[in-house]
Write a protein that holds these residues in place. Structure first.
Motif, mmCIF file in Angstrom:
data_model
loop_
_atom_site.group_PDB
_atom_site.id
_atom_site.type_symbol
_atom_site.label_atom_id
_atom_site.label_comp_id
_atom_site.label_asym_id
_atom_site.label_seq_id
_atom_site.Cartn_x
_atom_site.Cartn_y
_atom_site.Cartn_z
ATOM 1 N N MET A 1 0.841 -1.194 0.000
ATOM 2 C CA MET A 1 0.000 0.000 0.000
ATOM 3 C C MET A 1 0.877 1.246 0.000
ATOM 4 O O MET A 1 1.970 1.236 0.555
ATOM 5 N N ALA A 2 0.360 2.312 -0.609
ATOM 6 C CA ALA A 2 1.120 3.552 -0.718
ATOM 7 C C ALA A 2 0.321 4.699 -0.112
ATOM 8 O O ALA A 2 -0.902 4.786 -0.281
ATOM 9 N N PHE A 3 1.030 5.574 0.591
ATOM 10 C CA PHE A 3 0.419 6.725 1.247
ATOM 11 C C PHE A 3 1.280 7.963 0.979
ATOM 12 O O PHE A 3 2.499 7.855 0.832
ATOM 13 N N ALA A 4 0.625 9.117 0.929
ATOM 14 C CA ALA A 4 1.362 10.372 0.714
ATOM 15 C C ALA A 4 0.652 11.499 1.443
ATOM 16 O O ALA A 4 -0.585 11.558 1.473
ATOM 17 N N ASN A 5 1.452 12.405 2.012
ATOM 18 C CA ASN A 5 0.912 13.576 2.675
ATOM 19 C C ASN A 5 0.660 14.656 1.632
ATOM 20 O O ASN A 5 1.592 15.167 1.008
ATOM 21 N N CYS A 6 -0.602 15.009 1.460
ATOM 22 C CA CYS A 6 -1.004 16.015 0.472
ATOM 23 C C CYS A 6 -1.728 17.147 1.205
ATOM 24 O O CYS A 6 -2.847 16.955 1.696
ATOM 25 N N ASN A 7 -1.077 18.273 1.319
ATOM 26 C CA ASN A 7 -1.671 19.426 1.993
ATOM 27 C C ASN A 7 -2.051 19.118 3.431
ATOM 28 O O ASN A 7 -3.085 19.587 3.937
ATOM 29 N N GLY A 8 -1.221 18.317 4.101
ATOM 30 C CA GLY A 8 -1.485 17.980 5.493
ATOM 31 C C GLY A 8 -2.452 16.842 5.693
ATOM 32 O O GLY A 8 -2.765 16.491 6.836
#
Length: 264
Positions: A1-8
């Motif tokens: 699984m992949a996760f990313a912080n986008c605008n908090g």
């Protein structure tokens, strides 16, 4: 699984397809996550590099307190595309995902090479209806209204002939964060993209399931008329989320549109 912080906000996403494939972004509907696109991804990922994600408030993404605006969702999408290296891409969204797609295409025209809008409109419902839904979810949870929602999502034949699948999609809906669901209801309640639609320059295909009770074909076709040179098609045997019921037909329409737009 992949996760990313986008605008908090941490978003869950998946990228499928060849590394050198043409970028395609898929945006999901209210009360679902990126898995509604699985069958479409399986068909198109031989040619396209596909980004499917859980918008804020849904799936495994963060569900901060709302309300969320369409601009918030659009900023999340654009931040995520930057993180995965998509500079210019085809974009397909369904329902509120289609509202997000309209906003992105209108306000970042250089980013969108081709646009597909499924079962969406520039304005969906009215404040009274959305406020009643928000109140019900906050008071009694999503399960209290899930059957009524699913009747609008899925065609009668799907509900009677594919009962196990129907049960699974009900589980997905009911396990959505109530905070995220209500905040995204506020997104739809407050959005009016009439002016945005008129500014869309990307080649656009507007699609609607013929059995859609949430955004009926007559409503969706009116949105198509606001977009320069947009074409409109219906899908037989589909409700509000064609990727669940008629993935092969939807993928075929998408592929044909990309060819017509020279996005191949």
């Amino acid at each position: 699984m992949a996760f990313a912080n986008c605008n908090g906000v941490v978003l869950h996403y998946r990228v499928s397809g060849p590394a050198d494939g043409l970028p395609l972004v898929l945006s999901n509907s209210l009360g679902t996550d990126h898995r509604i696109w699985d069958d479409v991804v399986a068909i198109l990922s031989n040619r396209y590099k596909i980004l499917a994600y859980d918008k804020r408030g849904h799936g495994l993404s963060d569900a901060p307190e709302g309300p969320y605006s369409v601009a918030d969702h659009a900023a999340d999408l654009l931040a995520l595309t930057k993180i995965v290296g998509f500079d210019r891409f085809a974009l397909c969204g369904v329902s509120v995902g289609g509202m997000i797609a309209q906003y992105v295409a209108a306000n970042q025209p250089g980013k969108v090479a081709a646009l597909i809008l499924c079962d969406t409109a520039v304005k969906i419902g009215n404040a009274e209806t959305w406020n009643a839904r928000i109140e019900a979810v906050r008071r009694d949870g999503i399960a209290s209204i899930s059957e009524a929602i699913l009747e609008r999502w899925l065609s009668p034949s799907f509900r009677t002939e594919r009962k196990d699948d129907y049960s699974g999609w009900r589980n997905l809906l009911e396990r959505t964060s109530p905070v995220g669901y209500a905040a995204t209801c506020e997104t739809v309640r407050d959005a009016d993209l009439t002016d945005d639609a008129a500014r869309i320059e990307a080649p656009t295909l507007v699609i609607c399931g013929e059995n859609d009770l949430s955004t009926p074909p007559a409503l969706v076709s009116e949105t198509a008329k606001l977009i320069r040179s947009a074409s409109f098609k219906t899908i037989a045997g589909a409700g509000h989320i064609p990727s669940i019921e008629q993935a092969e037909i939807l993928a075929g329409l998408m592929r044909s549109h990309f060819e017509e737009a020279n996005y191949v």
